[in-house]
Design an enzyme around this catalytic site. Sequence first.
Site, PDB file in Angstrom:
ATOM      1  N   PHE A   1       0.913 -14.573  11.595  1.00  0.00           N
ATOM      2  CA  PHE A   1      -0.090 -14.315  11.113  1.00  0.00           C
ATOM      3  C   PHE A   1      -1.472 -15.451  10.671  1.00  0.00           C
ATOM      4  CE2 PHE A   1      -1.411 -14.937   6.572  1.00  0.00           C
ATOM      5  CZ  PHE A   1      -0.181 -14.957   5.920  1.00  0.00           C
ATOM      6  N   LYS A   2      -1.117 -15.931  10.865  1.00  0.00           N
ATOM      7  CA  LYS A   2      -1.465 -17.875  10.890  1.00  0.00           C
ATOM      8  C   LYS A   2      -0.231 -18.805  11.396  1.00  0.00           C
ATOM      9  CE  LYS A   2      -1.949 -18.349   5.838  1.00  0.00           C
ATOM     10  NZ  LYS A   2      -2.506 -19.425   4.457  1.00  0.00           N
TER      11      LYS A   2
ATOM     12  N   LYS B   1      -4.618  -5.170   1.973  1.00  0.00           N
ATOM     13  CA  LYS B   1      -3.416  -4.056   1.355  1.00  0.00           C
ATOM     14  C   LYS B   1      -4.280  -3.780   0.116  1.00  0.00           C
ATOM     15  CE  LYS B   1      -0.330  -6.592  -1.337  1.00  0.00           C
ATOM     16  NZ  LYS B   1      -0.730  -6.600  -2.258  1.00  0.00           N
TER      17      LYS B   1
ATOM     18  N   THR C   1       0.723  -1.454  -0.142  1.00  0.00           N
ATOM     19  CA  THR C   1       0.060  -0.081   0.141  1.00  0.00           C
ATOM     20  C   THR C   1       1.116   1.383  -0.338  1.00  0.00           C
ATOM     21  OG1 THR C   1      -1.843  -1.039   1.275  1.00  0.00           O
ATOM     22  CG2 THR C   1      -1.851   1.051   1.423  1.00  0.00           C
TER      23      THR C   1
ATOM     24  N   LYS D   1      -8.839 -11.107  -9.460  1.00  0.00           N
ATOM     25  CA  LYS D   1      -7.610 -11.632  -8.097  1.00  0.00           C
ATOM     26  C   LYS D   1      -7.898 -10.238  -6.725  1.00  0.00           C
ATOM     27  CE  LYS D   1      -4.668 -12.435  -5.109  1.00  0.00           C
ATOM     28  NZ  LYS D   1      -4.301 -14.118  -4.813  1.00  0.00           N
TER      29      LYS D   1
ATOM     30  N   CYS E   1      -1.922  -9.828   2.435  1.00  0.00           N
ATOM     31  CA  CYS E   1      -2.764  -9.428   0.415  1.00  0.00           C
ATOM     32  C   CYS E   1      -3.911  -9.090   1.595  1.00  0.00           C
ATOM     33  CB  CYS E   1      -2.453 -10.963   0.794  1.00  0.00           C
ATOM     34  SG  CYS E   1      -0.984 -11.654   0.116  1.00  0.00           S
TER      35      CYS E   1
HETATM   36  N1  LIG Z   1       2.516 -13.414  -0.384  1.00  0.00           N
HETATM   37  C1  LIG Z   1       1.097 -14.604   0.290  1.00  0.00           C
HETATM   38  O1  LIG Z   1       1.037 -14.896  -0.359  1.00  0.00           O
HETATM   39  C2  LIG Z   1       1.048 -13.296  -1.910  1.00  0.00           C
HETATM   40  C3  LIG Z   1      -0.112 -14.401  -2.820  1.00  0.00           C
HETATM   41  C4  LIG Z   1      -0.472 -14.425  -3.890  1.00  0.00           C
HETATM   42  C5  LIG Z   1       0.140 -12.639  -4.146  1.00  0.00           C
HETATM   43  N2  LIG Z   1       0.816 -12.219  -3.787  1.00  0.00           N
HETATM   44  C6  LIG Z   1       1.646 -10.995  -4.284  1.00  0.00           C
HETATM   45  O2  LIG Z   1       2.868 -11.036  -5.514  1.00  0.00           O
HETATM   46  C7  LIG Z   1       3.571 -10.233  -5.003  1.00  0.00           C
HETATM   47  C8  LIG Z   1       4.706 -10.843  -4.603  1.00  0.00           C
HETATM   48  O3  LIG Z   1       4.277 -10.708  -3.164  1.00  0.00           O
HETATM   49  P1  LIG Z   1       5.254 -11.320  -2.329  1.00  0.00           P
HETATM   50  O4  LIG Z   1       4.760 -11.385  -1.059  1.00  0.00           O
HETATM   51  O5  LIG Z   1       6.169 -12.310  -2.839  1.00  0.00           O
HETATM   52  O6  LIG Z   1       6.462 -10.568  -1.756  1.00  0.00           O
HETATM   53  P2  LIG Z   1       8.087 -10.291  -0.948  1.00  0.00           P
HETATM   54  O7  LIG Z   1       8.090  -9.241  -0.682  1.00  0.00           O
HETATM   55  O8  LIG Z   1       8.362 -11.123  -0.676  1.00  0.00           O
HETATM   56  O9  LIG Z   1       9.052 -10.111  -2.457  1.00  0.00           O
HETATM   57  C9  LIG Z   1       9.059  -9.366  -3.279  1.00  0.00           C
HETATM   58  C10 LIG Z   1      10.340  -9.432  -3.846  1.00  0.00           C
HETATM   59  O10 LIG Z   1      10.284  -8.093  -5.557  1.00  0.00           O
HETATM   60  C11 LIG Z   1      12.092  -7.782  -4.782  1.00  0.00           C
HETATM   61  N3  LIG Z   1      11.715  -7.434  -5.715  1.00  0.00           N
HETATM   62  C12 LIG Z   1      11.195  -5.699  -5.743  1.00  0.00           C
HETATM   63  N4  LIG Z   1      11.113  -4.754  -6.812  1.00  0.00           N
HETATM   64  C13 LIG Z   1      12.442  -6.361  -8.010  1.00  0.00           C
HETATM   65  C14 LIG Z   1      12.976  -5.497  -9.026  1.00  0.00           C
HETATM   66  N5  LIG Z   1      12.449  -4.746  -9.718  1.00  0.00           N
HETATM   67  N6  LIG Z   1      14.151  -6.220  -9.525  1.00  0.00           N
HETATM   68  C15 LIG Z   1      13.889  -7.419  -8.733  1.00  0.00           C
HETATM   69  N7  LIG Z   1      13.837  -7.479  -7.391  1.00  0.00           N
HETATM   70  C16 LIG Z   1      12.739  -6.737  -6.933  1.00  0.00           C
HETATM   71  C17 LIG Z   1      11.436  -7.943  -3.315  1.00  0.00           C
HETATM   72  O11 LIG Z   1      13.462  -7.057  -3.724  1.00  0.00           O
HETATM   73  C18 LIG Z   1      11.255  -8.695  -2.587  1.00  0.00           C
HETATM   74  O12 LIG Z   1      12.194  -9.719  -2.578  1.00  0.00           O
HETATM   75  C19 LIG Z   1       2.492  -9.518  -4.330  1.00  0.00           C
HETATM   76  O13 LIG Z   1       1.886  -8.251  -5.465  1.00  0.00           O
HETATM   77  C20 LIG Z   1       1.641  -9.870  -3.209  1.00  0.00           C
HETATM   78  O14 LIG Z   1       0.663  -9.185  -3.312  1.00  0.00           O
HETATM   79  C21 LIG Z   1       1.499 -12.450  -2.529  1.00  0.00           C
HETATM   80  O1  LIG Z   2     -11.534 -19.087   8.591  1.00  0.00           O
HETATM   81  C1  LIG Z   2     -10.343 -18.463   8.482  1.00  0.00           C
HETATM   82  C2  LIG Z   2      -9.438 -18.641   7.748  1.00  0.00           C
HETATM   83  C3  LIG Z   2      -8.396 -17.065   7.430  1.00  0.00           C
HETATM   84  N1  LIG Z   2      -8.663 -16.034   9.299  1.00  0.00           N
HETATM   85  C4  LIG Z   2      -6.718 -15.461   9.311  1.00  0.00           C
HETATM   86  O2  LIG Z   2      -6.756 -14.257   7.302  1.00  0.00           O
HETATM   87  C5  LIG Z   2      -6.299 -14.000   6.886  1.00  0.00           C
HETATM   88  C6  LIG Z   2      -5.527 -14.311   5.503  1.00  0.00           C
HETATM   89  O3  LIG Z   2      -5.292 -16.550   6.062  1.00  0.00           O
HETATM   90  P1  LIG Z   2      -5.174 -16.641   4.663  1.00  0.00           P
HETATM   91  O4  LIG Z   2      -6.270 -16.800   3.697  1.00  0.00           O
HETATM   92  O5  LIG Z   2      -4.926 -18.943   5.210  1.00  0.00           O
HETATM   93  O6  LIG Z   2      -3.866 -16.728   4.426  1.00  0.00           O
HETATM   94  P2  LIG Z   2      -2.934 -15.877   3.474  1.00  0.00           P
HETATM   95  O7  LIG Z   2      -1.791 -16.296   2.729  1.00  0.00           O
HETATM   96  O8  LIG Z   2      -3.073 -14.547   3.172  1.00  0.00           O
HETATM   97  O9  LIG Z   2      -3.712 -15.776   1.603  1.00  0.00           O
HETATM   98  C7  LIG Z   2      -4.938 -14.866   1.030  1.00  0.00           C
HETATM   99  O10 LIG Z   2      -3.431 -14.193   0.483  1.00  0.00           O
HETATM  100  C8  LIG Z   2      -3.416 -14.801  -0.095  1.00  0.00           C
HETATM  101  C9  LIG Z   2      -2.538 -13.298  -1.117  1.00  0.00           C
HETATM  102  O11 LIG Z   2      -2.988 -12.643  -1.910  1.00  0.00           O
HETATM  103  C10 LIG Z   2      -4.462 -15.131  -1.549  1.00  0.00           C
HETATM  104  O12 LIG Z   2      -3.428 -15.600  -2.947  1.00  0.00           O
HETATM  105  C11 LIG Z   2      -4.670 -16.771  -1.163  1.00  0.00           C
HETATM  106  O13 LIG Z   2      -5.429 -16.474  -2.163  1.00  0.00           O
HETATM  107  C12 LIG Z   2      -5.902 -15.901   0.693  1.00  0.00           C
HETATM  108  O14 LIG Z   2      -6.344 -17.045   1.000  1.00  0.00           O
HETATM  109  C13 LIG Z   2      -4.809 -14.915   8.542  1.00  0.00           C
HETATM  110  O15 LIG Z   2      -4.758 -14.068   9.481  1.00  0.00           O
HETATM  111  C14 LIG Z   2      -6.213 -16.018   9.026  1.00  0.00           C
HETATM  112  O16 LIG Z   2      -5.941 -15.712  10.687  1.00  0.00           O
HETATM  113  C15 LIG Z   2      -9.472 -15.659  10.066  1.00  0.00           C
HETATM  114  O17 LIG Z   2      -9.273 -15.557  10.118  1.00  0.00           O
HETATM  115  N2  LIG Z   2     -10.298 -17.124   9.569  1.00  0.00           N
END
Ligand SMILES: NC(=O)c1ccc[n+]([C@@H]2O[C@H](COP(=O)([O-])OP(=O)(O)OC[C@H]3O[C@@H](n4cnc5c(N)ncnc54)[C@H](O)[C@@H]3O)[C@@H](O)[C@H]2O)c1
Ligand SMILES: O=c1ccn([C@@H]2O[C@H](COP(=O)(O)OP(=O)(O)O[C@H]3O[C@H](CO)[C@@H](O)[C@H](O)[C@H]3O)[C@@H](O)[C@H]2O)c(=O)[nH]1
Length: 645
Positions: free
Chosen positions: A423-424, A364, A178, A305, A361
């Site tokens: 967070f979980k 934000k 964000t 998404k 996620c």
């Molecule tokens: N964490 C999740 O569970 C999850 C799940 C689904 C989608 N997403 C989305 O995926 C994206 C990445 O999330 P994340 O949790 O992996 O982030 P993260 O912060 O763990 O990793 C991002 C990485 O990108 C690198 N980076 C940034 N700009 C760069 C550049 N120009 N060149 C090279 N490296 C660069 C950073 O140094 C960092 O290591 C976000 O948009 C997030 O919303 C995250």
């Molecule tokens: O019944 C529930 C399920 C989850 N949570 C909480 O919700 C948060 C998110 O949980 P979860 O969705 O399991 O984890 P994330 O890794 O944040 O995954 C979410 O966010 C990701 C990033 O975008 C997506 O890719 C996934 O599909 C989406 O589930 C956590 O704090 C959990 O403890 C609850 O309080 N109650």
Amino acid sequence: MEGPSIENDAPPLLIDFSFTPPETPQRKVQQYVEPAIKEATNRQNGLGVEHELQWCMGAPDEEFRTSTKINTPTLTPFKRICIIGAGYVGAPTGAVIAYETNFDVAVVDYNAQRIAAWNSADLPIYESGLDHIVKSTRDGISKHADGVTTRSNLVFTTDVEGSIDAADIIFIAVNTPTKTQGRGKGYAADLRFVEEATRTIAKVAKADKIVVEKSTVPVKTAESVRMILMANAHPGVRFEVLSNPEYLAEGQAVADLLDPDRILIGSLPTPEGLKAADTLVEVYSQWVERSKIITMNLWSSELAKLAANAMLAQRISNVNALSAICEKTGASVDEVAYACGLDHRIGKGMLKAGPGFGGSCFRKDILSLVYLSETLGLPEVANYWRGVVDINEYQKDRFTKRVISCLFNTLTNKKIAVLGFTFKKNTADIRESPAITMVTNFLSEGAQVAVYDPRARKQQILVDLHQARDDTVALENNLMICGDAYRACDGADAVVVLTEWDEFSNVDLPTPEVQTADPVALRRSTVLDPNANNFVPEGTKHKEEELCAVSAFLSALKVRNVKVGSPHITSDEEGLEGSRVRVPVTPAQTVPQWRIDWVRIARGMRKPMFVFDGRNILDHGKLQRLGFRVEVIGKASLTEANVQC
Ligand SMILES: NC(=O)c1ccc[n+]([C@@H]2O[C@H](COP(=O)([O-])OP(=O)(O)OC[C@H]3O[C@@H](n4cnc5c(N)ncnc54)[C@H](O)[C@@H]3O)[C@@H](O)[C@H]2O)c1
Ligand SMILES: O=c1ccn([C@@H]2O[C@H](COP(=O)(O)OP(=O)(O)O[C@H]3O[C@H](CO)[C@@H](O)[C@H](O)[C@H]3O)[C@@H](O)[C@H]2O)c(=O)[nH]1
């Protein structure tokens, strides 16, 4: 917003991103075709041998095709893939693509520390099963039953430009936090990392590329990406931009990547756009059922998404809002959620009340949707989604107030033990964890706070609390981060459970009994983790049906290194050195490896002693019998003396 610090000072390991020459046809036949034919003939699922061959082989070259006389018109030539961003998404995604295909994958990041950690023995992110997948693809050790060593096809490198230039397909998997300043501050997604990555691609690409948006972005971002690429492209170089959002949830990232609910691929409806989409379909279809790979227009894919995250978070806010009503009326939120979840139109998932959702996620992405709605001139829609975040803040605040109120309206000089900071469960990630807000609140009230979490890194807890604190919070004197639960609870007035780690539970365990594998249930319940509750120590004897369950589970995960009757499964933590068998069980049969002793905790606490169960995971009757006063999220006070709580 930064990701967790990587506690690894090792210098980056520079790896030359060049490609190993294709394997000999002979070797490919042994390695892929023979086992595939065996597998395919044995299977009753209607898939033909040709499908199996395609699935197993990855990408045979022309010589291979002719020499084996297989008619494989749709087989893919070798593709080089570059993933920008070695974070929670980029690195596991790259590892799984490398594991499931023969493509060469480079995961790049300009953060040298992070890359060094991915190149070390101690990976920077904890995800069940990831160790095995990264080490087998990065180091080229065997991932097959026959013990044939496969070439390494995964590199982690800081050579961002070289890797982009060498790749055919480039995934942008950078962070999109964000915005913290300027227009849209506090709501809009900060796309500077996406823009920077895009500009680098345009600058270095000397041949046509497919650019894939993997990061979560606002709708229409692909248009900006495309514009930047075209404006800066080398003469004659063309780009196609695809949207391919990631849906993995932390704690089950590997299982989600191996067996996703769906893969979305959004493209422009032009012939070039559709062709690019087909290329990405081919990549995924090497391990994901074709019916789960959905192609659609770019903007739908981008919005889908944000929409999914908003709906999932909304369910949690729904149940958390109901938990407040339950606490005032004597209804039990678990029973209410259970009753609602039985309605197939509602479903059971994401209905667990808690101290509020966390993670990097949900918050934000909903705020990004709120901002998007506002900029589209839809204030009512913006307010609707803002309510989901508001309820989440209210939940954390409400639970804090309940603790203060029960502890006779003051926390000054009282010791609060906080169990769980992530967070979980099953992750070391503390981004946006409700524990950050709650611990900050307790400290502001003058409490001494002792935190214990099985996986969160101490340094990261301190960093996040420092960022969150206001001036009145004295972290140095009043915060203790403990190495075990007993130390945290010793002398405490109250224990507050904020993460649902299995080791905190005191619920009676069901008798373990192994079932015939249901791959879907199994994939959710266990992913190749020696630390997992169901890990069976070396030397344990196993029945034939247990081995069948292991085999079925692994094949569900597409891990092809186990044979029934030959109990050798490579430990994901120990590579080829360990030969252990894990027996998968369903969630109800999960047996924690170790659990805290609540009797010992009770012995060490100040009286009256309180437990605040923020996750509703404890056996409250048992705790009451030990003398605890018990307060549970979504339930009226169980403590007679505290009717006002
Ligand atoms: N964490 C999740 O569970 C999850 C799940 C689904 C989608 N997403 C989305 O995926 C994206 C990445 O999330 P994340 O949790 O992996 O982030 P993260 O912060 O763990 O990793 C991002 C990485 O990108 C690198 N980076 C940034 N700009 C760069 C550049 N120009 N060149 C090279 N490296 C660069 C950073 O140094 C960092 O290591 C976000 O948009 C997030 O919303 C995250
Ligand atoms: O019944 C529930 C399920 C989850 N949570 C909480 O919700 C948060 C998110 O949980 P979860 O969705 O399991 O984890 P994330 O890794 O944040 O995954 C979410 O966010 C990701 C990033 O975008 C997506 O890719 C996934 O599909 C989406 O589930 C956590 O704090 C959990 O403890 C609850 O309080 N109650």
